[in-house]
Design a protein around this motif. Structure first.
Motif, short mmCIF file in Angstrom:
data_model
loop_
_atom_site.label_atom_id
_atom_site.label_comp_id
_atom_site.label_asym_id
_atom_site.label_seq_id
_atom_site.Cartn_x
_atom_site.Cartn_y
_atom_site.Cartn_z
N GLU A 29 0.71 -1.29 0.03
CA GLU A 29 -0.09 0.08 -0.01
C GLU A 29 0.99 1.31 0.06
O GLU A 29 0.30 2.32 0.22
CB GLU A 29 -0.90 0.08 1.25
CG GLU A 29 -1.95 -1.25 1.13
CD GLU A 29 -2.93 -1.25 2.57
OE1 GLU A 29 -3.84 -1.87 2.09
OE2 GLU A 29 -2.73 -0.54 3.43
N ARG A 73 -3.68 1.75 10.77
CA ARG A 73 -3.10 2.51 9.97
C ARG A 73 -4.15 2.85 8.90
O ARG A 73 -3.92 4.04 8.55
CB ARG A 73 -1.82 1.59 9.50
CG ARG A 73 -1.01 2.47 8.41
CD ARG A 73 0.15 1.61 7.96
NE ARG A 73 -0.12 0.36 7.39
CZ ARG A 73 -0.56 0.35 6.06
NH1 ARG A 73 -0.70 1.51 5.30
NH2 ARG A 73 -0.88 -0.96 5.50
N ASN A 74 -4.68 2.03 8.46
CA ASN A 74 -5.61 2.33 7.20
C ASN A 74 -6.68 1.38 7.27
O ASN A 74 -6.99 0.41 6.79
CB ASN A 74 -4.69 1.64 5.85
CG ASN A 74 -5.69 2.15 4.74
OD1 ASN A 74 -6.47 2.59 4.56
ND2 ASN A 74 -5.28 1.41 3.53
N SER A 77 -8.22 -0.45 4.29
CA SER A 77 -7.55 -1.47 3.67
C SER A 77 -8.62 -2.69 3.10
O SER A 77 -9.34 -3.06 4.20
CB SER A 77 -6.32 -1.85 4.36
OG SER A 77 -5.63 -2.93 3.92
N GLN A 411 4.40 0.95 8.98
CA GLN A 411 4.69 2.29 8.28
C GLN A 411 5.75 3.01 8.60
O GLN A 411 6.40 3.39 7.59
CB GLN A 411 3.34 2.99 8.63
CG GLN A 411 3.13 4.25 7.68
CD GLN A 411 2.88 4.03 6.25
OE1 GLN A 411 1.93 3.15 6.07
NE2 GLN A 411 3.76 4.38 5.49
#
Length: 429
Positions: A29, A73-74, A77, A411
């Motif tokens: 990603e 984080r996302n 996703s 990340q």
């Protein structure tokens, strides 16, 4: 037998556990297809399993499913735990459980699904690492790494990520016992399957934390004719510390605070947080154990013993029996306990894993110092880098060995990988 070949990649990650799978997602990603196409994970087994030897059917994760490999984080996703459930047609049933804590086997299935769902990053199975060596330029600068597999194949990379976890801790007192009489929790399911289930054995479980308690409960089912004993040094089995105020120290944002704190304060924080992760049990599981013991006692089935405030001071073989010398910490009295097999819920070695210590010795490092972005300082910031996952509690906090920070940590590492490559391009422009 595998043919010996050399393979060259940009990023090589040893271990396809949660840490490196989260990294693989972050690489996919990252918006850098070149990085993703040239990243490989090495997995020593033929598949991905989380805590493979403690995949007991009733064991649950102690951490919310929202702390999966990517969601914090996302949240959008496609690699989230909820996406996994939706694709497998299990989302409605899971929601109906009304729980934040999935079964361990379900999280393990999720991680294998992630490995299969990667489009660019590759997972190489049956690839056990034998040794890691630096590759140097003519100037002596480290420019990459060579990983030799037990098959004889070699993998060459610029950047290396080690995510294998710590080595199992076997207390010295048990090290002279025959291997077939000692089972560490990291071996439990595989090894217990080869123990005759119909024999009236006397297993002894050592330890007072989650893994010891799980083996203590599991052995009742795996060895139904056995008479299990649990031996622990503490006053009794205890709950994890679950205060919401203390749990904020597992936030990814707390890593910055912890990393910037002095060594004395770090030590105090780690000591006070010990019961949030170590030497404790999840409260519902603790209640279940107590209820099981209560039922046995009230129904006259007294085949189970719990010896608290007790430590093993010696262990030896006497004929076909294992003899443990137990010291009562209240009275100091030492008495023998005869048994057939010892199950160790004794956790992991506090030092860096052997693979990391061996690599540090090869590149001449006396101390292993890790940056905020998890990169080992070996004096060659522009060359090949080594990143460590899950073994940095002393600098990054107690959550480093847990899944709570996986998404954000991946990340941090990807950002460092990309920043270093951008710096290389700027220097060569």
């Amino acid at each position: 037998m595998e043919i010996v070949i050399d393979q060259y990649v940009d990023v090589l990650a040893i271990g396809a556990g949660p840490a490196n799978l989260a990294l693989a997602i972050a690489v996919e990603e990252s918006g850098s297809p070149d990085l993703a196409h040239n990243t490989v994970l090495l997995e020593q087994h033929p598949d991905v399993k989380w805590q493979r030897n403690m995949l007991l059917p009733w064991a649950r994760s102690q951490v919310s499913f929202l702390k999966d490999l990517v969601t914090l984080r996302n949240p959008c996703s496609r690699f989230s735990f909820l996406s996994f459930l939706h694709e497998r047609g299990r989302l409605d049933e899971f929601v109906n459980l009304s729980t934040f804590n999935p079964y361990r086997w379900e999280l393990s299935d999720y991680q294998q699904w992630v490995a299969h769902s990667l489009e660019h990053v590759r997972v190489r199975y049956n690839a056990r690492t034998e040794k890691v060596e630096p590759r140097r330029a003519g100037s002596g600068e480290i420019v990459g790494w060579t990983v030799t597999l037990t098959s004889g194949s070699r993998m060459h990379c610029r950047d290396l990520v080690i995510g294998v976890g710590r080595d199992p801790h076997v207390p010295e007192v048990f090290r002279d016992l025959p291997e077939d009489r000692v089972i560490h929790s990291t071996q439990y399911c595989n090894r217990i399957a080869h123990v005759p289930a119909d024999r009236a054995l006397r297993p002894v479980v050592i330890g007072g934390a989650q893994s010891a308690a799980e083996m203590f409960m599991a052995v009742h089912d795996h060895l139904p004719n056995s008479t299990p004993t649990l031996v622990l040094r503490s006053i009794g089995l205890q709950n994890y510390q679950t205060s919401k105020f203390v749990n904020e120290l597992f936030f990814p944002s707390f890593v910055d605070e912890f990393y910037g704190t002095g060594d004395d304060v770090r030590g105090q924080i780690l000591q006070e947080m010990n019961l949030t992760n170590y030497a404790g049990l999840a409260p519902p599981f603790l209640d279940e154990i107590y209820s099981r013991l209560y039922q046995q006692k009230m129904l006259g089935d007294n085949r189970t013993s719990v010896l608290s405030m007790t430590e093993v001071v010696a262990a030896r073989m006497d004929g076909d029996e294992v003899v443990l010398d137990l010291r009562d910490r209240k009275t100091g009295k030492v008495s023998p306990l005869r048994c057939d097999i010892v199950l160790l819920g004794t956790g992991y070695e506090p030092q860096m894993p052997a693979i990391v210590r061996d690599l540090a010795e090869r590149i001449g490092l006396d101390d292993i110092v890790v940056s905020r972005r998890y990169r080992v300082d070996h004096g060659d910031s522009a060359g090949g880098a080594v990143y460590l996952q899950g073994v940095n509690e002393q600098t990054h906090g107690i959550s480093d060995s847990l899944i709570s920070v996986l998404a954000h940590r991946s990340q941090d590492i990807v950002d460092d990988l990309l920043d270093r490559r951008a710096a290389d391009e700027a220097r060569s422009a």
